[in-house]
Scaffold this active site. Structure first.
Site, short mmCIF file in Angstrom:
data_model
loop_
_atom_site.label_atom_id
_atom_site.label_comp_id
_atom_site.label_asym_id
_atom_site.label_seq_id
_atom_site.Cartn_x
_atom_site.Cartn_y
_atom_site.Cartn_z
N HIS A 218 0.85 -1.19 0.00
CA HIS A 218 0.00 0.00 0.00
C HIS A 218 0.88 1.23 0.00
O HIS A 218 1.98 1.23 0.58
CB HIS A 218 -0.92 0.00 1.23
CG HIS A 218 -2.01 1.02 1.15
ND1 HIS A 218 -1.84 2.33 1.56
CD2 HIS A 218 -3.29 0.93 0.69
CE1 HIS A 218 -2.98 2.99 1.36
NE2 HIS A 218 -3.86 2.18 0.83
N GLU B 167 -7.72 -4.79 -0.67
CA GLU B 167 -8.24 -5.46 -1.86
C GLU B 167 -8.21 -6.98 -1.75
O GLU B 167 -9.00 -7.66 -2.41
CB GLU B 167 -7.43 -5.00 -3.08
CG GLU B 167 -7.65 -3.53 -3.40
CD GLU B 167 -6.50 -2.91 -4.16
OE1 GLU B 167 -5.44 -3.55 -4.23
OE2 GLU B 167 -6.67 -1.79 -4.66
#
Length: 363
Positions: free
Chosen positions: A246, A305
């Protein structure tokens, strides 16, 4: 000059705080752990919009008005939306929302929040040759989305899982789509313009498009015992492991844990197979080990995700609709940011540094 604006503070906000070092997300003064699975999406909508609309009603009345907004959107937008020939659900969603009248009032805000909740199920069904299902204005928001998707009442654990997802993705700092919404809102263009611009930013694969490829990765691996070899081979080819890493978090994404709990609840309720979850957990464990060995200077753990993919798959949303489902949750955050910018901010106009050629100076 900081390419990508990393570490550049562009605004002050009461909306949310992303602590990448501690792995903590705060939304309007509440930690994600306090909100996800404990508060409904309607409650979080009330939280996100608090202070930005003078006529914002109490939470129960707001839920009723959101239900009415779903009914309004269905009548106004669904007939035309199912005739759209756009190649993707996200592009059709953007086009279907475009006729909404721009404004800064609460009614506009609620219609925007309702729009993807109504339109995405209708667009999915249209692509399968099925008629759209009208909303039930008296139902809970998440439960009604699933009813419109499948034309039947959702199991309680399924509705709870989707509710948790919508809460989990409702706001997340100054990400690309939210910053886009604030830029457009700073011109006083209106909430519809700001939201459609944000949706266009979300469409990009570097922002909102990775959950689908997570499932492609799991399909490619096939079985837990094949995870290690498949992942090593993928990295040897220079490929990215979907659902890992991320831009902000240096530790585990806190949203991932909330969604993993919801996926486990779906397994217990029979909405998700144990085999799919076992495969995902094996891939998570193997990838974490491999990435720690190969990239010791880059903390790469699962992000939102990874388990989003399993959750939405179990709830019956096809991969091509995942960005639209993300928008169902994020709309309230976009609107809160847009209103904050309009009420308290200035026109966003950063500077650039010119590095191109210059004309020759006259002698």
């Amino acid at each position: 000059m900081n390419n990508g604006l990393d570490d550049v503070v562009a605004t002050e906000t009461v909306m949310s705080d992303v602590d990448g070092l501690a792995g903590r997300l705060i939304i309007r003064g509440h930690s994600l752990d306090d909100l996800a699975g404990r508060h409904s999406y309607e409650e979080v909508v009330a939280l996100l919009l608090a202070g930005f609309f003078e006529d914002l009603p109490a939470e129960r009345d707001l839920a009723a008005r959101l239900g009415s907004a779903r009914a309004e959107v269905f009548e106004a937008l669904v007939p035309a939306s199912t005739r759209l020939g756009h190649p993707t659900v996200t592009e059709a969603l953007r086009a279907a929302m475009a006729p909404l009248a721009d404004g800064e009032d609460l009614a506009t805000a609620l219609r925007l929040i309702a729009a993807p909740a109504v339109l995405v199920p209708a667009l999915i069904r249209q692509r399968r040759g099925q008629p759209p299902v009208a909303p039930d204005a008296g139902a809970g928001h998440a439960a009604d989305i699933l009813r419109m998707r499948h034309d039947r009442m959702a199991a309680p654990e399924a509705a709870a899982a989707l509710d948790t997802y919508l809460v989990t993705v409702s706001d997340h700092g100054l990400n690309a789509s939210t910053f886009t919404a604030r830029v457009v809102a700073s011109t006083h263009a209106g909430l519809v313009s700001a939201s459609l611009a944000a949706l266009s930013a979300l469409k990009g694969p570097l922002h909102g498009g990775a959950p689908g490829p997570v499932l492609d990765m799991l399909d490619g691996i096939g079985a837990p015992e094949q995870a290690e070899a498949w992942l090593e081979a993928s990295l040897d080819k220079g490929e990215r492991l979907m659902g890992f890493g991320h831009r902000v978090y240096r530790v585990r994404d806190p949203r991932a844990e909330a969604l993993k709990r919801s996926v486990r609840a779906l397994v217990a309720g029979g909405e998700q197979t144990e085999g799919r979850l076992a495969l995902a957990e094996a891939v998570e464990a193997a990838a974490t080990r491999i990435l720690a060995r190969r990239k010791p200077d880059r903390p790469l753990q699962i992000n939102v995700e990874f388990y989003t993919a399993l959750l939405l798959e179990a709830l019956g949303f096809p991969r091509e609709s995942f960005t639209g489902v993300f928008a169902m949750g994020r709309l309230a955050g976009w609107i809160g940011h847009a209103r904050e910018q309009t009420l308290y901010g200035r026109l966003i106009r950063p500077q650039s540094r010119y590095v191109g050629p210059r004309p020759e100076q006259a002698a």
